[in-house]
Design an enzyme around this catalytic site. Sequence first.
Site, short mmCIF file in Angstrom:
data_model
loop_
_atom_site.label_atom_id
_atom_site.label_comp_id
_atom_site.label_asym_id
_atom_site.label_seq_id
_atom_site.Cartn_x
_atom_site.Cartn_y
_atom_site.Cartn_z
N ASN A 19 42.44 23.38 41.59
CA ASN A 19 43.30 24.58 41.47
C ASN A 19 44.45 24.61 42.47
O ASN A 19 45.29 25.50 42.40
CB ASN A 19 42.45 25.87 41.58
CG ASN A 19 41.39 25.93 40.51
OD1 ASN A 19 41.72 25.79 39.34
ND2 ASN A 19 40.14 26.08 40.88
N ASN A 80 42.11 19.13 51.68
CA ASN A 80 41.70 20.49 51.34
C ASN A 80 40.88 20.36 50.05
O ASN A 80 41.46 20.29 48.97
CB ASN A 80 42.92 21.38 51.12
CG ASN A 80 42.50 22.82 50.79
OD1 ASN A 80 41.32 23.08 50.53
ND2 ASN A 80 43.46 23.73 50.81
N HIS A 86 32.68 23.90 49.57
CA HIS A 86 31.48 24.72 49.74
C HIS A 86 30.29 24.19 48.94
O HIS A 86 29.18 24.69 49.10
CB HIS A 86 31.80 26.16 49.30
CG HIS A 86 33.14 26.64 49.77
ND1 HIS A 86 33.48 26.69 51.10
CD2 HIS A 86 34.25 27.05 49.08
CE1 HIS A 86 34.74 27.13 51.21
NE2 HIS A 86 35.22 27.35 50.01
N ASP A 93 29.66 13.31 52.05
CA ASP A 93 29.14 11.95 52.28
C ASP A 93 30.26 10.92 52.29
O ASP A 93 30.24 9.96 53.07
CB ASP A 93 28.14 11.57 51.18
CG ASP A 93 26.75 12.16 51.40
OD1 ASP A 93 26.52 12.78 52.46
OD2 ASP A 93 25.89 11.99 50.51
N GLU A 104 40.38 18.61 57.99
CA GLU A 104 40.14 19.58 56.90
C GLU A 104 41.12 20.74 57.05
O GLU A 104 41.27 21.29 58.14
CB GLU A 104 38.70 20.09 57.04
CG GLU A 104 38.30 21.19 56.07
CD GLU A 104 36.92 21.79 56.42
OE1 GLU A 104 36.42 21.56 57.56
OE2 GLU A 104 36.36 22.48 55.56
N ILE A 107 44.09 26.86 53.37
CA ILE A 107 45.25 27.74 53.44
C ILE A 107 44.83 29.14 53.87
O ILE A 107 45.46 29.76 54.73
CB ILE A 107 45.94 27.77 52.06
CG1 ILE A 107 46.43 26.36 51.70
CG2 ILE A 107 47.06 28.79 52.01
CD1 ILE A 107 46.71 26.16 50.22
N SER A 108 43.78 29.64 53.26
CA SER A 108 43.28 30.98 53.60
C SER A 108 42.23 30.87 54.70
O SER A 108 41.70 29.79 54.97
CB SER A 108 42.66 31.63 52.35
OG SER A 108 41.50 30.90 51.96
N ARG A 117 32.11 31.04 51.05
CA ARG A 117 33.21 30.21 51.56
C ARG A 117 33.00 29.82 53.04
O ARG A 117 33.77 29.05 53.61
CB ARG A 117 34.55 30.93 51.41
CG ARG A 117 34.95 31.14 49.98
CD ARG A 117 36.35 31.69 49.86
NE ARG A 117 36.52 32.42 48.62
CZ ARG A 117 36.82 31.86 47.43
NH1 ARG A 117 37.02 30.56 47.35
NH2 ARG A 117 36.93 32.59 46.35
C1 DQA Z 1 40.80 27.04 49.89
C2 DQA Z 1 39.64 28.01 50.13
C3 DQA Z 1 38.52 27.77 49.13
O1 DQA Z 1 37.46 28.66 49.38
C4 DQA Z 1 39.03 28.00 47.73
O2 DQA Z 1 38.00 27.70 46.79
C5 DQA Z 1 40.27 27.25 47.43
C6 DQA Z 1 41.30 27.10 48.46
C7 DQA Z 1 41.99 27.34 50.82
O3 DQA Z 1 42.83 26.47 50.95
O4 DQA Z 1 42.09 28.44 51.37
O5 DQA Z 1 40.49 26.82 46.30
O6 DQA Z 1 40.35 25.72 50.18
#
Ligand code: DQA
Length: 150
Positions: A19, A80, A86, A93, A104, A107-108, A117
């Site tokens: 996504n 990311n 999660h 692995d 790692e 963004i949020s 999360r």
């Molecule tokens: C994310 C946070 C994840 O929990 C979420 O499923 C995402 C984006 C972030 O970049 O904040 O798709 O990885």
Amino acid sequence: MITLQNRTMPNITIINGPNLNLLGKREPGVYGNESFEDFLAQLKKDFPQVHFTYFQSNVEGEIVNALQQYGFNQDGIIINPAAYTHTSIAIGDAIAAIQVPVIEVHISNVHAREDFRKISHVTSKAVGSIVGLGLKGYALATEWFVNNTH
Ligand code: DQA
């Protein structure tokens, strides 16, 4: 590391999970208005000394394949894994299996959202994690690799 005219060019691969191809359109209140393509174009201008490879997939196994492909021939990987962070033992692995250091990025601020999360299969295998700073997190991770790649 490629050496050009006595300049070393760090090789950094960015891997984005499911996504994240919709950044800019997807929940802009959480993830902002900028597409990753636009952000990456600016990142390349800001770090002209870095050779970037970008890979995005919505498929867990393809992310594992990318980690295996880039995990032995880069100076750093910024990942990311999005929702797979999660859930995916396989991605955790794969990060443990490879040699290239991984940062790692989220963004949020995943710690300020739903409880599910707060679990990450990546954090313990990564050099470090940057969460909640928006797309800037990718730039900060790049800067770290630039300053810590010899
Ligand atoms: C994310 C946070 C994840 O929990 C979420 O499923 C995402 C984006 C972030 O970049 O904040 O798709 O990885």
